[in-house]
Design a protein around this motif. Structure first.
Motif, PDB file in Angstrom:
ATOM      1  N   ARG A 117       6.231   2.402  -7.783  1.00 47.61           N
ATOM      2  CA  ARG A 117       7.083   1.877  -7.018  1.00 47.61           C
ATOM      3  C   ARG A 117       7.932   0.774  -7.916  1.00 47.61           C
ATOM      4  N   LEU A 118       8.855   0.637  -6.868  1.00 46.71           N
ATOM      5  CA  LEU A 118      10.592  -0.140  -7.189  1.00 46.71           C
ATOM      6  C   LEU A 118      10.163  -0.831  -6.809  1.00 46.71           C
ATOM      7  N   ALA A 119       9.862  -0.934  -4.917  1.00 45.84           N
ATOM      8  CA  ALA A 119      10.405  -2.837  -4.523  1.00 45.84           C
ATOM      9  C   ALA A 119       9.483  -2.412  -3.223  1.00 45.84           C
ATOM     10  N   GLU A 120       8.544  -3.768  -3.827  1.00 43.83           N
ATOM     11  CA  GLU A 120       6.907  -3.962  -2.955  1.00 43.83           C
ATOM     12  C   GLU A 120       7.433  -4.845  -2.049  1.00 43.83           C
ATOM     13  N   SER A 121       7.043  -4.329  -0.481  1.00 42.28           N
ATOM     14  CA  SER A 121       7.275  -5.225   0.067  1.00 42.28           C
ATOM     15  C   SER A 121       6.499  -4.944   1.502  1.00 42.28           C
ATOM     16  N   ASP A 122       5.861  -5.747   2.593  1.00 42.52           N
ATOM     17  CA  ASP A 122       5.547  -5.961   3.794  1.00 42.52           C
ATOM     18  C   ASP A 122       6.484  -5.037   4.630  1.00 42.52           C
ATOM     19  N   ALA A 123       7.985  -5.600   4.464  1.00 36.78           N
ATOM     20  CA  ALA A 123       9.036  -4.671   5.691  1.00 36.78           C
ATOM     21  C   ALA A 123       9.567  -3.373   5.368  1.00 36.78           C
ATOM     22  N   ALA A 124      10.155  -3.213   6.191  1.00 38.68           N
ATOM     23  CA  ALA A 124      10.626  -1.421   5.775  1.00 38.68           C
ATOM     24  C   ALA A 124      11.731  -1.364   4.987  1.00 38.68           C
ATOM     25  N   ASP A 125      11.036  -0.474   3.752  1.00 36.58           N
ATOM     26  CA  ASP A 125      12.937   0.094   2.746  1.00 36.58           C
ATOM     27  C   ASP A 125      12.849   0.880   2.957  1.00 36.58           C
ATOM     28  N   PHE A 126      14.232   1.477   3.384  1.00 35.74           N
ATOM     29  CA  PHE A 126      14.505   2.890   4.224  1.00 35.74           C
ATOM     30  C   PHE A 126      16.276   3.024   3.176  1.00 35.74           C
ATOM     31  N   MET A 127      16.131   4.493   3.553  1.00 36.69           N
ATOM     32  CA  MET A 127      18.383   4.873   3.128  1.00 36.69           C
ATOM     33  C   MET A 127      18.010   4.752   2.043  1.00 36.69           C
ATOM     34  N   PRO A 128      17.248   4.961   0.714  1.00 35.65           N
ATOM     35  CA  PRO A 128      17.838   3.870  -0.695  1.00 35.65           C
ATOM     36  C   PRO A 128      18.868   5.073  -0.842  1.00 35.65           C
ATOM     37  N   ARG A 129      20.204   5.264  -1.981  1.00 33.28           N
ATOM     38  CA  ARG A 129      20.792   6.044  -2.380  1.00 33.28           C
ATOM     39  C   ARG A 129      21.268   5.941  -3.577  1.00 33.28           C
ATOM     40  N   TRP A 130      20.767   6.462  -4.571  1.00 39.58           N
ATOM     41  CA  TRP A 130      21.501   6.082  -6.116  1.00 39.58           C
ATOM     42  C   TRP A 130      22.867   5.996  -6.392  1.00 39.58           C
TER      43      TRP A 130
END
Length: 173
Positions: free
Chosen positions: A13-26
């Motif tokens: 896990r890189l980013a922990e949050s109760d929110a929605a994390d989406f659309m990752p781009r390297w």
């Protein structure tokens, strides 16, 4: 936000949050991952190191509106994205180091969506929508990020013909 090996092993896990994390781009250099998150109440643009660490909002606090469709420049110094501006959507550029934001398309009528940097960093392709939902058209433009000059790549296609030219991508070669 997670990363793992291609075979599904070693999830981390890189980013922990109760929110929605989406659309990752390297990022092109593989050092960063840009992603969208609603952790602040609206969709904003964040980055995190690909090996983990502190999550950072790359937009200035004064930037308002939901952000979409991030696209890294080939040198990993800027990210193009679409976001509302006035009554339409525009393509913006943010400098990852300084958080300076530039509105590249400046809402002159069309709504601009889905930016895609060229592999050489000279051009951004983006879709544009003009007119009304019933009588509008879609078209893809090449945009020079240095000057903002736009050149049509496709002909305007009436929306009622179901040919919606608006989500461009580049061939790697």
């Amino acid at each position: 936000l997670w990363v793992m090996n291609a075979d599904g092993s070693a999830p981390r896990r890189l980013a922990e949050s109760d929110a929605a994390d989406f659309m990752p781009r390297w990022s092109p250099d593989g050092r960063w991952i840009a992603f969208l998150s609603d952790r602040s109440g609206s969709s904003r643009l964040y980055i995190v190191a690909s090996d983990g660490g502190q999550v950072r909002d790359v937009l200035p606090a004064s930037f308002e509106g939901d952000v979409g469709n991030p696209s890294w420049s080939p040198d990993a110094r800027r990210i193009a994205f679409d976001a509302p501006a006035a009554e339409a959507y525009d393509i913006h550029l943010v400098d990852v180091g300084s958080s300076d934001v530039e509105n590249l398309t400046r809402s002159d009528g069309p709504e601009w969506w889905f930016p895609a940097w060229s592999p050489d960093g000279v051009t951004i392709l983006a879709g544009a929508f003009t007119g009304t939902p019933d009588a509008g058209s879609h078209q893809i433009f090449a945009i020079d990020p240095a000057s903002g000059r736009r050149t049509p790549v496709t002909r305007a296609t009436p929306r009622d013909r179901r040919a919606w030219d608006f989500w461009p991508s580049w061939s790697p070669d």
